[in-house]
Design a protein around this motif. Structure first.
Motif, PDB file in Angstrom:
ATOM      1  N   ASN A  60       0.828  -1.218   0.000  1.00 16.19           N
ATOM      2  CA  ASN A  60       0.000   0.000   0.000  1.00 16.19           C
ATOM      3  C   ASN A  60       0.856   1.259   0.000  1.00 16.19           C
ATOM      4  OD1 ASN A  60      -2.456  -1.263  -0.160  1.00 16.19           O
ATOM      5  ND2 ASN A  60      -2.682  -1.427   2.051  1.00 16.19           N
ATOM      6  N   ALA A  61       2.008   1.224   0.665  1.00  9.35           N
ATOM      7  CA  ALA A  61       2.887   2.394   0.692  1.00  9.35           C
ATOM      8  C   ALA A  61       3.485   2.683  -0.676  1.00  9.35           C
ATOM      9  CB  ALA A  61       3.999   2.184   1.717  1.00  9.35           C
ATOM     10  N   ALA A  62       3.524   1.674  -1.544  1.00  9.24           N
ATOM     11  CA  ALA A  62       4.121   1.843  -2.874  1.00  9.24           C
ATOM     12  C   ALA A  62       3.162   2.464  -3.877  1.00  9.24           C
ATOM     13  CB  ALA A  62       4.596   0.489  -3.401  1.00  9.24           C
ATOM     14  N   LYS A  63       1.890   2.514  -3.554  1.00  4.89           N
ATOM     15  CA  LYS A  63       0.893   3.007  -4.509  1.00  4.89           C
ATOM     16  C   LYS A  63       0.867   4.529  -4.515  1.00  4.89           C
ATOM     17  CE  LYS A  63      -2.303   0.329  -2.730  1.00  4.89           C
ATOM     18  NZ  LYS A  63      -3.573  -0.346  -2.481  1.00  4.89           N
ATOM     19  N   THR A  64       1.840   5.124  -5.166  1.00  5.50           N
ATOM     20  CA  THR A  64       1.942   6.572  -5.261  1.00  5.50           C
ATOM     21  C   THR A  64       1.707   7.000  -6.704  1.00  5.50           C
ATOM     22  OG1 THR A  64       4.296   6.560  -5.760  1.00  5.50           O
ATOM     23  CG2 THR A  64       3.687   6.554  -3.425  1.00  5.50           C
ATOM     24  N   PRO A  65       1.392   8.263  -6.951  1.00  2.87           N
ATOM     25  CA  PRO A  65       1.230   8.734  -8.331  1.00  2.87           C
ATOM     26  C   PRO A  65       2.484   8.505  -9.181  1.00  2.87           C
ATOM     27  CG  PRO A  65       0.279  10.329  -6.825  1.00  2.87           C
ATOM     28  CD  PRO A  65       1.007   9.308  -5.988  1.00  2.87           C
ATOM     29  N   LEU A  66       3.672   8.670  -8.594  1.00  6.34           N
ATOM     30  CA  LEU A  66       4.895   8.444  -9.349  1.00  6.34           C
ATOM     31  C   LEU A  66       4.995   6.989  -9.789  1.00  6.34           C
ATOM     32  CD1 LEU A  66       7.703   9.163 -10.459  1.00  6.34           C
ATOM     33  CD2 LEU A  66       8.606   8.662  -8.174  1.00  6.34           C
ATOM     34  N   ILE A  67       4.719   6.064  -8.897  1.00  5.55           N
ATOM     35  CA  ILE A  67       4.779   4.645  -9.240  1.00  5.55           C
ATOM     36  C   ILE A  67       3.760   4.324 -10.316  1.00  5.55           C
ATOM     37  CG2 ILE A  67       4.492   2.297  -8.368  1.00  5.55           C
ATOM     38  CD1 ILE A  67       7.101   3.786  -7.500  1.00  5.55           C
ATOM     39  N   GLN A  68       2.561   4.884 -10.210  1.00  4.17           N
ATOM     40  CA  GLN A  68       1.552   4.657 -11.247  1.00  4.17           C
ATOM     41  C   GLN A  68       2.052   5.162 -12.594  1.00  4.17           C
ATOM     42  OE1 GLN A  68      -1.741   3.095 -10.897  1.00  4.17           O
ATOM     43  NE2 GLN A  68      -1.158   2.952 -13.035  1.00  4.17           N
ATOM     44  N   GLU A  69       2.669   6.329 -12.609  1.00  5.16           N
ATOM     45  CA  GLU A  69       3.194   6.893 -13.856  1.00  5.16           C
ATOM     46  C   GLU A  69       4.267   5.986 -14.449  1.00  5.16           C
ATOM     47  OE1 GLU A  69       5.615  10.854 -15.301  1.00  5.16           O
ATOM     48  OE2 GLU A  69       4.396  10.978 -13.490  1.00  5.16           O
ATOM     49  N   LEU A  70       5.165   5.475 -13.615  1.00  2.00           N
ATOM     50  CA  LEU A  70       6.222   4.585 -14.098  1.00  2.00           C
ATOM     51  C   LEU A  70       5.645   3.271 -14.620  1.00  2.00           C
ATOM     52  CD1 LEU A  70       8.867   5.176 -11.288  1.00  2.00           C
ATOM     53  CD2 LEU A  70       8.963   6.029 -13.642  1.00  2.00           C
ATOM     54  N   VAL A  71       4.663   2.719 -13.906  1.00  2.00           N
ATOM     55  CA  VAL A  71       4.013   1.479 -14.350  1.00  2.00           C
ATOM     56  C   VAL A  71       3.319   1.711 -15.686  1.00  2.00           C
ATOM     57  CG1 VAL A  71       2.124  -0.132 -13.837  1.00  2.00           C
ATOM     58  CG2 VAL A  71       3.763   0.475 -12.062  1.00  2.00           C
ATOM     59  N   ASP A  72       2.588   2.812 -15.805  1.00  2.00           N
ATOM     60  CA  ASP A  72       1.900   3.122 -17.058  1.00  2.00           C
ATOM     61  C   ASP A  72       2.879   3.239 -18.219  1.00  2.00           C
ATOM     62  OD1 ASP A  72      -0.524   3.144 -15.745  1.00  2.00           O
ATOM     63  OD2 ASP A  72      -0.696   5.342 -15.690  1.00  2.00           O
ATOM     64  N   ALA A  73       4.003   3.922 -18.000  1.00  6.99           N
ATOM     65  CA  ALA A  73       4.994   4.098 -19.063  1.00  6.99           C
ATOM     66  C   ALA A  73       5.583   2.755 -19.484  1.00  6.99           C
ATOM     67  CB  ALA A  73       6.101   5.045 -18.603  1.00  6.99           C
ATOM     68  N   ALA A  74       5.887   1.896 -18.519  1.00  6.98           N
ATOM     69  CA  ALA A  74       6.459   0.587 -18.835  1.00  6.98           C
ATOM     70  C   ALA A  74       5.445  -0.279 -19.587  1.00  6.98           C
ATOM     71  CB  ALA A  74       6.912  -0.108 -17.558  1.00  6.98           C
ATOM     72  N   ARG A  75       4.197  -0.268 -19.147  1.00 11.39           N
ATOM     73  CA  ARG A  75       3.174  -1.073 -19.814  1.00 11.39           C
ATOM     74  C   ARG A  75       2.909  -0.537 -21.226  1.00 11.39           C
ATOM     75  NH1 ARG A  75       0.493  -4.747 -17.044  1.00 11.39           N
ATOM     76  NH2 ARG A  75      -1.432  -4.484 -18.210  1.00 11.39           N
ATOM     77  N   HIS A  76       2.875   0.785 -21.380  1.00  9.10           N
ATOM     78  CA  HIS A  76       2.655   1.382 -22.699  1.00  9.10           C
ATOM     79  C   HIS A  76       3.779   0.999 -23.662  1.00  9.10           C
ATOM     80  CE1 HIS A  76       1.385   4.244 -25.731  1.00  9.10           C
ATOM     81  NE2 HIS A  76       2.624   4.687 -25.776  1.00  9.10           N
ATOM     82  N   ALA A  77       5.014   1.007 -23.175  1.00  9.51           N
ATOM     83  CA  ALA A  77       6.161   0.658 -24.020  1.00  9.51           C
ATOM     84  C   ALA A  77       6.073  -0.790 -24.511  1.00  9.51           C
ATOM     85  CB  ALA A  77       7.467   0.874 -23.258  1.00  9.51           C
ATOM     86  N   ARG A  78       5.352  -1.618 -23.774  1.00 11.10           N
ATOM     87  CA  ARG A  78       5.210  -3.029 -24.149  1.00 11.10           C
ATOM     88  C   ARG A  78       3.869  -3.306 -24.841  1.00 11.10           C
ATOM     89  NH1 ARG A  78       8.334  -2.237 -20.070  1.00 11.10           N
ATOM     90  NH2 ARG A  78      10.127  -3.546 -19.629  1.00 11.10           N
ATOM     91  N   GLY A  79       3.115  -2.238 -25.133  1.00 11.47           N
ATOM     92  CA  GLY A  79       1.843  -2.392 -25.816  1.00 11.47           C
ATOM     93  C   GLY A  79       0.728  -2.918 -24.927  1.00 11.47           C
TER      94      GLY A  79
END
Length: 94
Positions: A60-79
């Motif tokens: 739960n402590a890891a669920k920050t806007p920055l982490i969401q942004e990084l996850v989104d960018a990584a997932r987008h890069a992989r389609g």
């Protein structure tokens, strides 16, 4: 695009420190950010992509806007579509 192994670059540790400082400044200065992967091993040929890991006391402590942004960018890069970091089960099903 396939990644190619390249000779170790002695600049990688300082480049990683700059990356880690940026992650901390965007989140919490007390975060522990570790240099992981092949670029973290001195003298090892590597894929020249720095990898970082940030530890946390709880998921739960890891669920920050920055982490969401990084996850989104990584997932987008992989389609892959975006998945809220709070929905860990959805990401695991893919």
């Amino acid at each position: 695009m396939p990644r190619m192994l390249v000779a170790y670059d002695p600049a990688w540790p300082s480049l990683f420190e700059a990356l880690a400082d940026g992650i901390r400044s965007a989140g919490d200065p007390d975060w522990i950010v570790e240099h992981i992967g092949s670029t973290a091993v001195p003298e090892l040929r590597a894929n020249a992509v720095a990898a970082a890991a940030r530890g946390t006391a709880s998921y739960n402590a890891a669920k920050t806007p920055l982490i969401q942004e990084l996850v989104d960018a990584a997932r987008h890069a992989r389609g892959l579509p975006s998945v809220p970091v709070s929905d860990k089960r959805q990401a695991e099903r893919e």
